[in-house]
Design an enzyme around this catalytic site. Sequence first.
Site, PDB file in Angstrom:
ATOM      1  N   LYS A  23       0.828  -1.201   0.000  1.00  0.00           N
ATOM      2  CA  LYS A  23       0.000   0.000   0.000  1.00  0.00           C
ATOM      3  C   LYS A  23       0.860   1.248   0.000  1.00  0.00           C
ATOM      4  O   LYS A  23       0.625   2.199  -0.758  1.00  0.00           O
ATOM      5  CB  LYS A  23      -0.913   0.021   1.222  1.00  0.00           C
ATOM      6  N   ASP A 314       3.778  -0.064  12.532  1.00  0.00           N
ATOM      7  CA  ASP A 314       2.598  -0.743  11.988  1.00  0.00           C
ATOM      8  C   ASP A 314       2.550  -2.214  12.398  1.00  0.00           C
ATOM      9  O   ASP A 314       1.529  -2.884  12.202  1.00  0.00           O
ATOM     10  CB  ASP A 314       2.565  -0.643  10.460  1.00  0.00           C
ATOM     11  N   LYS A 411      -9.328  -2.139   3.737  1.00  0.00           N
ATOM     12  CA  LYS A 411      -8.542  -0.905   3.673  1.00  0.00           C
ATOM     13  C   LYS A 411      -7.215  -1.121   2.965  1.00  0.00           C
ATOM     14  O   LYS A 411      -6.796  -0.289   2.151  1.00  0.00           O
ATOM     15  CB  LYS A 411      -8.313  -0.361   5.085  1.00  0.00           C
TER      16      LYS A 411
END
Length: 426
Positions: A23, A314, A411
Amino acid sequence: MDTIEIPALNRPVDATVEIPGSKSLTNRALLVAALAQGDSILENALFSEDSEYFAKCLEQLGIPITLNPHLAQIQLAGRGGEIPAKQADLFVGLSGTTARFISALVALGNGEYRLDGVPRMRERPMGDMLTVLETGGATVNFEGNSGFMPYTVYSQGFAGGNFCLKANQTSQQLSALLMIAPYAQQDTIFEVEGTLVSLSYIKMTCRLMADFGVEVIQIGDNQFQIKAGQRYQAQHYTVEPDASNASYFFAAAAVTGGRVRVKHLTKQSCQGDILWLNVLEQMGCQIKDSDDYTEVTGPKQLQGIDIDMNDISDLVQTLAAIAPFASSPITIRNVEHIRYKETDRIKAVVTELRRLGVQVEEFPDRLKIEPGPITPAEIETYHDHRMAMAFAVTGLKVPGIVIKDPGCTAKTFPDYFTRFFQMLEQ
């Protein structure tokens, strides 16, 4: 609300998997390709809510873009730094990269651009970057709290110059500014006050800029210089598999004492989260690296660890999800900034671990997790994709773990649970 129950395994995982594109790299490549002159093709691009919000914003700004999800390919025609649309109403959902990167991009335009997102996005910090954009020539009109969405950017190009900004909550603001700086009217220097969080993501940004033909001169960890007049060159660019999302599959090997190989991802990745392999190694895993895959083999017993995760924040949820199975406590330090993510991630992790019966101490910038037995429970995910993906790994060891709202993984990894269950079937 939908739920998924994770099937506990009575055997080690043994699987080879493929992970969709990163991403972070997909959205950075979209921005620089939009600024380049000419046609770029992104291979192995990620198709998810975040990247689709980004693509939609580019389309609204007049950048021709063609999405081919079946080939994981995106084609776009860069306009050489021009923003064709003079007015746009842009919605970013809960995508922090889209919010910050598009806000910076429209500062290069000559027009009026309104940006907004979902309620949680309105709580995420934008102020330092917007102050830089205002100093550089833009006017920002806030509809609510200063420094937060929704707001309208009135732009007439970015002047460049010398700027000082804080980066103690997110590195995305600095990444956004770095990527537009070559198109400023003069050379630009960004100096960061204090400790820069997630430095590995800034390094990723600089490396991607170099791949598209622009040099960033870095002095120490806190100063970045970009010469004006540099221009991105259109590229046929292959996006690496997402190292953050690979972490859950590697964690499955670690926690079951099994083996997982992730194809096309190596230790030479430009993504900072590849450092997850070092964490697993310290916990007793064996790492095998080749030129086209990385393989993790878990130990009979994971070892506890005390670790600063500022650069790989993350992955806090991934480590927290397997921490109860270690031989000694796990302390995760220097991650206060993750309280400003999709949810307050420290609070969310502590709440859900306690729901499972785990002893955990919460501090402003860290948490300490004790090993011990787990009581089955339904896991709240707080609309946070990483909560769902991480705690699915916990369920491999304990029967009865149920993940609420598994669709929140859309997402960044829409077919996560499909691939997760395929891994278990091998």
